[in-house]
Scaffold this motif. Sequence first.
Motif, short mmCIF file in Angstrom:
data_model
loop_
_atom_site.label_atom_id
_atom_site.label_comp_id
_atom_site.label_asym_id
_atom_site.label_seq_id
_atom_site.Cartn_x
_atom_site.Cartn_y
_atom_site.Cartn_z
N UNK A 1 0.85 -1.18 0.00
CA UNK A 1 0.00 0.00 0.00
C UNK A 1 0.89 1.24 0.00
N UNK A 2 0.55 2.17 -0.86
CA UNK A 2 1.35 3.38 -0.97
C UNK A 2 0.45 4.61 -0.91
N UNK A 3 1.06 5.72 -0.55
CA UNK A 3 0.37 7.01 -0.59
C UNK A 3 0.77 7.68 -1.90
N UNK A 4 -0.20 7.81 -2.80
CA UNK A 4 0.06 8.27 -4.16
C UNK A 4 -0.53 9.65 -4.37
N UNK A 5 0.31 10.60 -4.74
CA UNK A 5 -0.14 11.94 -5.07
C UNK A 5 -0.52 11.99 -6.54
N UNK A 6 -1.70 12.51 -6.81
CA UNK A 6 -2.16 12.65 -8.20
C UNK A 6 -2.36 14.12 -8.51
N UNK A 7 -1.71 14.56 -9.58
CA UNK A 7 -1.88 15.92 -10.10
C UNK A 7 -2.81 15.84 -11.30
N UNK A 8 -3.79 16.75 -11.35
CA UNK A 8 -4.73 16.74 -12.47
C UNK A 8 -5.54 18.03 -12.47
N UNK A 9 -6.37 18.16 -13.48
CA UNK A 9 -7.19 19.36 -13.65
C UNK A 9 -8.25 19.49 -12.57
N UNK A 10 -8.53 20.73 -12.21
CA UNK A 10 -9.61 21.01 -11.26
C UNK A 10 -10.66 21.92 -11.88
N UNK A 11 -10.54 22.15 -13.17
CA UNK A 11 -11.51 22.99 -13.88
C UNK A 11 -12.26 22.18 -14.92
N UNK A 12 -13.13 22.84 -15.66
CA UNK A 12 -13.95 22.14 -16.66
C UNK A 12 -13.11 21.51 -17.76
N UNK A 13 -13.32 20.22 -17.98
CA UNK A 13 -12.61 19.47 -19.03
C UNK A 13 -13.60 18.49 -19.67
N UNK A 14 -13.26 17.96 -20.85
CA UNK A 14 -14.13 16.96 -21.47
C UNK A 14 -14.32 15.72 -20.58
N UNK B 1 7.02 7.66 -18.34
CA UNK B 1 5.87 7.99 -19.18
C UNK B 1 5.15 6.70 -19.53
N UNK B 2 3.85 6.65 -19.23
CA UNK B 2 3.03 5.46 -19.48
C UNK B 2 1.74 5.88 -20.17
N UNK B 3 1.04 4.91 -20.74
CA UNK B 3 -0.17 5.22 -21.51
C UNK B 3 -1.46 4.75 -20.87
N UNK B 4 -1.37 3.92 -19.82
CA UNK B 4 -2.59 3.36 -19.23
C UNK B 4 -2.60 3.54 -17.72
N UNK B 5 -3.79 3.47 -17.16
CA UNK B 5 -3.95 3.54 -15.71
C UNK B 5 -3.19 2.40 -15.03
N UNK B 6 -3.34 1.19 -15.55
CA UNK B 6 -2.66 0.04 -14.94
C UNK B 6 -1.15 0.24 -14.93
N UNK B 7 -0.60 0.73 -16.04
CA UNK B 7 0.84 0.96 -16.10
C UNK B 7 1.27 2.07 -15.16
N UNK B 8 0.42 3.08 -14.97
CA UNK B 8 0.75 4.18 -14.04
C UNK B 8 0.82 3.66 -12.62
N UNK B 9 -0.14 2.86 -12.22
CA UNK B 9 -0.15 2.32 -10.85
C UNK B 9 1.05 1.41 -10.64
N UNK B 10 1.35 0.57 -11.63
CA UNK B 10 2.52 -0.30 -11.52
C UNK B 10 3.80 0.51 -11.41
N UNK B 11 3.95 1.53 -12.25
CA UNK B 11 5.17 2.35 -12.26
C UNK B 11 5.35 3.13 -10.97
N UNK B 12 4.27 3.63 -10.40
CA UNK B 12 4.40 4.46 -9.20
C UNK B 12 4.62 3.62 -7.94
N UNK B 13 4.22 2.37 -7.96
CA UNK B 13 4.36 1.53 -6.77
C UNK B 13 5.58 0.62 -6.83
N UNK B 14 6.24 0.58 -7.95
CA UNK B 14 7.44 -0.24 -8.09
C UNK B 14 8.64 0.56 -7.59
N UNK B 15 9.35 0.02 -6.66
CA UNK B 15 10.52 0.73 -6.12
C UNK B 15 11.81 0.14 -6.61
#
Length: 178
Positions: free
Chosen positions: A1-14, A164-178
């Motif tokens: 289990x990790x504490x993951x910081x996510x940066x993203x938009x907080x305004x109107x987007x598609x 740099x990754x293209x999918x949610x699954x790859x992002x979670x794997x990349x951020x939790x792999x030490x």
Amino acid sequence: MADICVYCASGPVPQRYIDLAADLGTALGAGGHTLISGGGHVSMMGAVGAATRAAGGKTVGIIPGHLVEREAADHDSDELIVTDTMRERKRLMEVRADGFITLPGGIGTLEELFETWTGGYLGEHDKPVVLLDADGFYQPLLSWLDELRGEGFVAADALNRMRVVATVADAVTAVTRQ
């Protein structure tokens, strides 16, 4: 289990970006991770937080007082921290997180990405910095950075420091792999 910081938009987007944020939140929550976010409950920021909680994860929102109303603070967060300044918000996000994922966003998101990425490259932290380049959103930026590398303005080691990754699954794997 990790504490993951996510940066993203907080305004109107598609809607597709709201859905992407929700997909990431679901993956984080299902994995038992804690989301560290900017503490807003609208747009992508709100979607990632709500989805994380819905999937069983915990959320920590960190928001400066002057944005509590503007970004509509996420009072459903398991922990909501109100700071005096944006600089304090970013410092706490960095301290609390084990790693960082950047979703599509605007200038605030880019500023957070660049600060965290640069800090890692300069040795201020050794936490993973992941850029989720869904549907090529960041390709113009990545192309420009590669041009800067070619001109000597950005070191290849710096580019390699950001995953740099293209999918949610790859992002979670990349951020939790030490």
